[in-house]
Structures are given as C-alpha cells and as structure tokens.
Design an enzyme around this catalytic site. Sequence first.
Site, short mmCIF file in Angstrom:
data_model
loop_
_atom_site.label_atom_id
_atom_site.label_comp_id
_atom_site.label_asym_id
_atom_site.label_seq_id
_atom_site.Cartn_x
_atom_site.Cartn_y
_atom_site.Cartn_z
N ASP A 73 1.68 -3.89 -12.19
CA ASP A 73 1.46 -3.42 -10.91
C ASP A 73 0.59 -4.05 -10.27
O ASP A 73 -0.24 -5.16 -10.62
CB ASP A 73 1.31 -1.93 -10.85
CG ASP A 73 2.02 -1.33 -9.61
OD1 ASP A 73 2.35 -1.88 -8.82
OD2 ASP A 73 2.42 0.08 -9.84
N ASP B 184 7.97 0.52 -2.58
CA ASP B 184 8.83 1.39 -3.35
C ASP B 184 10.10 2.28 -2.72
O ASP B 184 10.04 2.51 -1.45
CB ASP B 184 7.69 2.62 -3.78
CG ASP B 184 6.64 2.19 -4.64
OD1 ASP B 184 6.43 0.99 -4.69
OD2 ASP B 184 5.98 2.97 -5.15
C1 GLA Z 1 3.61 1.51 -7.50
C2 GLA Z 1 4.74 0.96 -8.10
C3 GLA Z 1 5.71 2.13 -8.31
C4 GLA Z 1 5.12 2.95 -9.60
C5 GLA Z 1 3.54 3.42 -8.87
C6 GLA Z 1 2.90 4.08 -10.14
O1 GLA Z 1 3.71 2.24 -6.06
O2 GLA Z 1 5.31 0.25 -6.89
O3 GLA Z 1 7.04 1.73 -8.91
O4 GLA Z 1 5.09 2.29 -10.44
O5 GLA Z 1 2.77 2.36 -8.64
O6 GLA Z 1 1.77 4.38 -9.74
#
Ligand code: GLA
Length: 615
Positions: free
Chosen positions: A165, A217
Amino acid sequence: MLQIVGKISVATTLVFFGLTAPAMAQSYNNLALTPPMGWNSWNVFHENINEKQIQQIADAMVSSGLKDAGYIYLNLDDNWMAKHRDANGKLTHDPDRFSSGMKALGDYIHSKGLKFGIYGDRGTRTCHHYNNSDQFPGSESGSNGREDLDAKTFASWGVDYLKYDNCESNPNTQEKDYTAMSKALLNSGRDIVFSICMWEYKEWMPKIANLWRTTFDIGPAWISTSWYRGVYQIIDDNNKYWQNAKPGNWNDPDMLEVGNNGLSYEEQKSQMTMWSIMAAPIMISSDVRNMSNEVKELYLNKEMIAINQDSLGVQGHRISDVDGKQVWTKPLRSGDIAVALLNNNSSTQTVECTFADLGIEGEVEVYDAWQKKNLGARTSVSAELPAHGSALLRLIIKPVPRKPFKGKAFAIPGKIEMEDFDINGVGWGNTTYNENDSEDHGATEGGSSYRPGTGVDIYKKATGYIVGYNQAGEWLEYSVKVAKTGTYTMSAAVASANSTSSFKLSMDGEDITEEIAVPQASSGENNFDDYNEVEATVNLTEGEHVLRWTVTGDWMDIDYIKFCTEGQCEATSAIRQANSAAVQNITAPRLLKKGNALFVEKGGMRFDLTGHRIK
Ligand code: GLA
C-alpha cells in the site's frame, strides 16, 4: 542450450559463446501468468481480523469448492501486525489476534492447499495505522527503508503474495519505494506475487510488479457519491488501461463487492461479468463462511472463470456504448471471442450485438455463461437486460484448415526474411490488439510500403525490412523445404526494448524449440534497433513443412531467421520466397476496421486477428 551469440548492430559479429539466455519469463518474476484469484479480508472485515476467523475462511474456501475453482490466494489485508517491531526490527504479528504467529497461520493456509497473501505499506505506517493515528502512535508497520528485511521476513513465513500500500509515504519516491520492495521480493528466496496498491497506474509498474490497482478503493455501490468508487466508475476507469495487461501483468480494479450488502443481484452479476472480461484479478471479499447459494453460483461459474483466466491474457475492452448499452470483447487463446453485454441504465434495456460489427461474417455458435446454455448458431445476439444487468457470452469460432501454399518454399539450409511470410494460409500475424495500431504501422511510420494491407507491421531499416510490433500470441508462417534430415543451427536476428521478450518455433504444429529469450537492448528503454542473434539447435526432417514463428513474451521485433548446418550459415537467402499476392492469385489482403473491430480480408475470406477464419 540456447545462446545469445552476437550483436549484429555492429559491423563485425561479436560472438559470446557460453552465455546462457536468461530464464524464460513472461513477467519480471514469471508469476501470475493468469489473473490471481482468491480472497482478501479488507472489504468484508476491515481491521477486525484474527487467526481463528482466517482459519475458518481457509476451511470454507476448501469446503465450498472455491479453492478447486481456482480461488487459491488467501490474503490478509491491513492490521495483522503489531504496532511495534520485535527486538530485531522485524515486523511481527498482533499478539492478541494472531497469537500463534504468521508462520503458523501460513502453514495452516498451505496445509489446505491454498496460498498465503499478506499486506504491507511503502511508507512509515499502513493505511489503517495512519488513518487511526491516535490508536497507533509510533506504529512501525510501514516497510520504508526496511524492504529487504521485511521481504525476507515474509519469505520466512511462507508468504506467496504481497499487497503493498501507499500510506504515510513520500509522493516523490513512489517508483523508488515500490522498486525497492520489488527487488527485495526477488531476493527473498521465495516466489512472491507483487501487487502494487497505489490507486493509480504508472508506466513503470509493469516492469516491477504483477498487478497494480488502477483506481481508489471500491465500495458497495454502482455509482458512488461517497469517498469510495462505485463498481461502474471503476469499470470505466480500468478500461483505459486495457492495453497494459498481459500474462504476469494485470490491471487491478480492486476486490469483488459480490456477497456484501449494497449491490443488487444484477449489479453483483455484472461485477463478475466485467471482472471476467477485463481479465481482472478476482479477489472475493465477503464472508465465505456464510454464502448464499446465489452468490456462490456467481463465484463458481466455470465459463466466467475460464474467460477471466484465458492464457492469451488480453484484457477485454469496450467496443461500443450506445446510450449506456455497451458491448465489450476479449479475444481468447483458442480463437474464440468473449463478449459482454452491459446495460448501464437504471431501467431495463435491450442490448444487441451484431457479429458482423465484430468482423464476423455469417453464423457462429454462441454459449451463454450465466444461462449455462448454447444459444445455437447465430449472426447476432439481443438480450433484455435489467438495470445494470449484463450477459457474458463466448462466440465459438471454428478454425479452417490452412489452404495449400502456392508460392515457392524457403530452402533450408538458408535464410528466411521475416517480411516474406505466407499469405495464403491462415498464417496472419495478428500484429496487434491495439486498435490505434490498426493501420499498418510499417507503412505509415517506418516508411515501408512492402506488402501493404496485410496488417503486419513491416519497417524499412538500414539492414532491410523487419517485422515489428509483435506481441504475445501473434505468429507468422513460412513454407519451407528442408534439403536433408539432420541437426541445424537456427539463428534469429531479434530486438527488444524489454527484458521479457521471447519467441518459439514450431513445424507442422510441433514445437522445434523451447521459448527463446530475446535480449533487451543494451542502449536503454524504447530502443528496438539493437539487434542480437539468438541461437538454438533444431532437428529437422527432409521435405516441405510449415514453419511457424510465435511470440511468447513481451513485444519484440525480428529481422530474419537462418538455418545452417555444421556452423556454416548462409550469408544470404538461398531463395527469396515468391509469395506475392499475384503469385498466389488472391486478392491482396486488407486489414479492415468495422466499428472498433478489426479483421483481415483476403481471398474473399475474413479472418480474425488470431488468424482464424470467420465464417
Ligand atoms: C487502502 C487500500 C485498501 C485497503 C486499506 C487498508 O485504502 O486501498 O484496499 O488495503 O488501505 O487499510
């Protein structure tokens, strides 16, 4: 043994005997040659994960048939780790929720025949720890500056997949940070799929990772008005990058919302349809311990999975959109074409697809993936689709036998100029799936007018004509006449700007070489002028044969192939193949574009871009 034997961009041929060609790879690590399938904890459980629950998920993945259907990865997302590292600076498990430790959990997952995925972050803290700073002051959950140590730690736990991430990180060091982890994983001693989560695509990603999130997301809505992206918004965004996908390199439009609250049944089905046609990684993120039969059927649909996992590795894309009534197509390895019909309206609509618009003449058999039935031989389909509904179809294209070649076969031993490919068989190099590239690149950009209209990109260079823009799955055929049964040395003059280009040769349908690596241009990226000769030893049988050259890796260019005996290569072509359109008495073939569909018309027949006859 395959060898790189020389550089022919210089006057003298330098010979580097003994240099072994690099191991064959479709991607930087030869992993994820089809889109990864599995389960991820985030969208269903968020930070609330624990050992017991993950073990139960593993059990459910097996007992429900998900594992056998291909959902192999069980991926833990954020918050598996303790706030602080151990005394040696290593990442470690949350002591309460994962008290047995990550190695033990990995062992459990592996014992079920599944693969173990984990989550990390390129910054100082993971997203959850960063977004909840009050709970995680001084958290050491990020891997920045400790990539090597963390990759080795993951490897020691048996990790098979890392999602990496982007939180609490420096916006100016994206490429540097992701590259550091990519290298660390390669050096970790374990095969680990690398999944970048940076919420946007950058062109350096395919070289260092297997997949990358193309968007922010996903959330449980078709169109979102909240902070997250809706399923349709993501479909639309992800489509832009379709040309980047290939075996080992995938656009990741994020997890499935199927099985969670928020989407209608039709929207859930459409997410499956579209993730299938877009060759997207399929990561379930619902509580698979309690699945409804409806949802289970969506996950387990065999045809949906087969289309998604097709080894040609092309990401399907939208070819038409009339008032939200959309048609998407994805060419498949067998020559079949997958078609998705999507209704992006909030009312029922009839979505139609006339196969002539895809370059298909006459009738083809149609298989409907969701109805699980053959719709028979047809020239079109028309589906009444509810709001945001979809259909997923396979058009079954039957190949026709190769027509007899009427030109003069190439003599072996001798040299074959690649631009002199057969044009009377089905041997059309499908030069590209890229619609921007539909119009004879060679003719327009390289200044070549040699065999125009073939759709094959022939360029004029100082050394003569070469065939360029060749990508995985494309092939050309040559009629050859082998003088005598025996062992020959094959050398091919090839060029690539990539480190993962390769090709193979077959004769009459049987492979005569393994995959042969094409060396990367030493002079840097985007240079396709740095030619090398690569060699292989081949056994050939006397008589006339059809030689096929197939691209098996990343983009490459090729000038010629020579076959020699006892190291004595002919300097020039023994026989220039007389295979012009006139000799073969056929109409010059043309690459045609109808709507967004491409096809080749020759001798009164039409062929799709994989060389199969379209009725
Ligand atoms: C980000 C990623 C998500 C998830 C969260 C976890 O937002 O894009 O897919 O992994 O972090 O904290």
